[in-house]
Design a protein around this motif. Sequence first.
Motif, PDB file in Angstrom:
ATOM      1  N   ASP A  58      47.667 -59.362-100.859  1.00 50.43           N
ATOM      2  CA  ASP A  58      48.377 -58.878-102.041  1.00 50.43           C
ATOM      3  C   ASP A  58      47.574 -58.933-103.336  1.00 50.43           C
ATOM      4  O   ASP A  58      48.147 -58.870-104.417  1.00 50.43           O
ATOM      5  CB  ASP A  58      49.715 -59.614-102.188  1.00 50.43           C
ATOM      6  CG  ASP A  58      49.550 -61.123-102.208  1.00 50.43           C
ATOM      7  OD1 ASP A  58      48.426 -61.611-101.952  1.00 50.43           O
ATOM      8  OD2 ASP A  58      50.540 -61.823-102.479  1.00 50.43           O
ATOM      9  N   ALA A  69      49.973 -50.596-100.338  1.00 50.84           N
ATOM     10  CA  ALA A  69      49.467 -51.825 -99.712  1.00 50.84           C
ATOM     11  C   ALA A  69      48.148 -51.545 -98.980  1.00 50.84           C
ATOM     12  O   ALA A  69      47.165 -52.260 -99.169  1.00 50.84           O
ATOM     13  CB  ALA A  69      50.495 -52.378 -98.736  1.00 50.84           C
ATOM     14  N   HIS A 124      53.455 -55.575-103.300  1.00 48.85           N
ATOM     15  CA  HIS A 124      53.276 -54.156-103.000  1.00 48.85           C
ATOM     16  C   HIS A 124      54.574 -53.387-103.235  1.00 48.85           C
ATOM     17  O   HIS A 124      54.555 -52.265-103.715  1.00 48.85           O
ATOM     18  CB  HIS A 124      52.800 -53.973-101.553  1.00 48.85           C
ATOM     19  CG  HIS A 124      51.484 -54.633-101.277  1.00 48.85           C
ATOM     20  ND1 HIS A 124      51.316 -55.585-100.300  1.00 48.85           N
ATOM     21  CD2 HIS A 124      50.280 -54.501-101.879  1.00 48.85           C
ATOM     22  CE1 HIS A 124      50.051 -55.995-100.300  1.00 48.85           C
ATOM     23  NE2 HIS A 124      49.408 -55.363-101.249  1.00 48.85           N
ATOM     24  N   HIS A 129      44.633 -63.118-107.780  1.00 49.92           N
ATOM     25  CA  HIS A 129      45.129 -61.950-107.052  1.00 49.92           C
ATOM     26  C   HIS A 129      44.628 -60.669-107.736  1.00 49.92           C
ATOM     27  O   HIS A 129      45.304 -59.642-107.679  1.00 49.92           O
ATOM     28  CB  HIS A 129      46.659 -61.929-107.039  1.00 49.92           C
ATOM     29  CG  HIS A 129      47.292 -62.865-106.039  1.00 49.92           C
ATOM     30  ND1 HIS A 129      47.266 -64.230-106.176  1.00 49.92           N
ATOM     31  CD2 HIS A 129      47.986 -62.623-104.901  1.00 49.92           C
ATOM     32  CE1 HIS A 129      47.921 -64.788-105.153  1.00 49.92           C
ATOM     33  NE2 HIS A 129      48.364 -63.828-104.364  1.00 49.92           N
ATOM     34  N   SER A 188      47.035 -58.295-109.937  1.00 53.95           N
ATOM     35  CA  SER A 188      48.406 -58.358-109.444  1.00 53.95           C
ATOM     36  C   SER A 188      49.269 -59.328-110.238  1.00 53.95           C
ATOM     37  O   SER A 188      50.473 -59.161-110.323  1.00 53.95           O
ATOM     38  CB  SER A 188      48.384 -58.755-107.962  1.00 53.95           C
ATOM     39  OG  SER A 188      49.633 -58.576-107.388  1.00 53.95           O
TER      40      SER A 188
END
Length: 298
Positions: free
Chosen positions: A14, A126, A135, A244, A247
């Motif tokens: 992710d 994704a 996602h 991440h 993200s």
Amino acid sequence: MKFADLHMHTSFSDGTFSPEEMVANGQRHGLSAMALTDHDTVEGCARMNEACGKLGIEFINGTELTAELDGIELHLLAYFVDIQNQKLLVEIAEFQRVRQERIYEMVARINKLNVPLQAEAVFKIANCRSPGRPHVGRALVQGGFCVNMDEAFDRFLKKHRPAYVPKAKMSALHGIELIHGAGGLAVMAHPALNQSDNIIPKLVDAGVDGIECFHTKHSPADSKHYLGIASRYNLLITGGSDCHGMSKGRPLMGTVKIDYMYVEKMKAAVADRRAKKGNGEPAVSSPANPPSAVGHPQ
Ligand SMILES: [Zn+2]
Ligand SMILES: [Zn+2]
């Protein structure tokens, strides 16, 4: 002084960075060692290893498994695992399958609220075998159903919201066994986020090797507390940013950099284990004394 970051996620789970982008970030932050810990997959490790090799950064294979003990969810970090280990690959493939089913379930719940999000849109974003909530969040934003990720999580995706579907978990004891079977070290991730120290003695009994004392979401007091626990149970100490990519709004790499001596202790522990298994690798003597120096998350 040499530093390491032992917790990060690429676009193979992710995160948003490719392994190469992640390594370039690591170099900018002056890291000497990096470990990739994508959720339920080791797919990104080969590329990350190659990218690290080009820049003279030491790379450690890893993954992060979702586990459970006494009804409490915890994350287990695996380090130095053999990424060809068949048993590990078969089991994580099953978790990947369940993750994909979970996406359909979350989307179905969102659809019930008259938001016409399509599962295919999530899978397209994704583009990996370990899809997860971020996602779905990104697909909600890209589809114009939410203005940003915060809204996606607040309205739909976080715990107690209508599209929340819990992740599949393996028993922690089984997870530790699986990691050991693949030649790796099992580490309890970000224990302060669990707020359940009473499971730690059971994890120790089950053979957990270490505890992640340094993490972006750990306060200095948390780190100190878990360093004390590591010392009490003679556990290895690890740490990482849990970056991440974009993200989480901004890349977290650089927020936690641990002293490289912790990596040396991990390597000694792995060598010891392999020597005891009698697979021909020489034993490396490991300092048995509990660590005294306090690392400094940056
Ligand atoms: Zn985690
Ligand atoms: Zn993580």
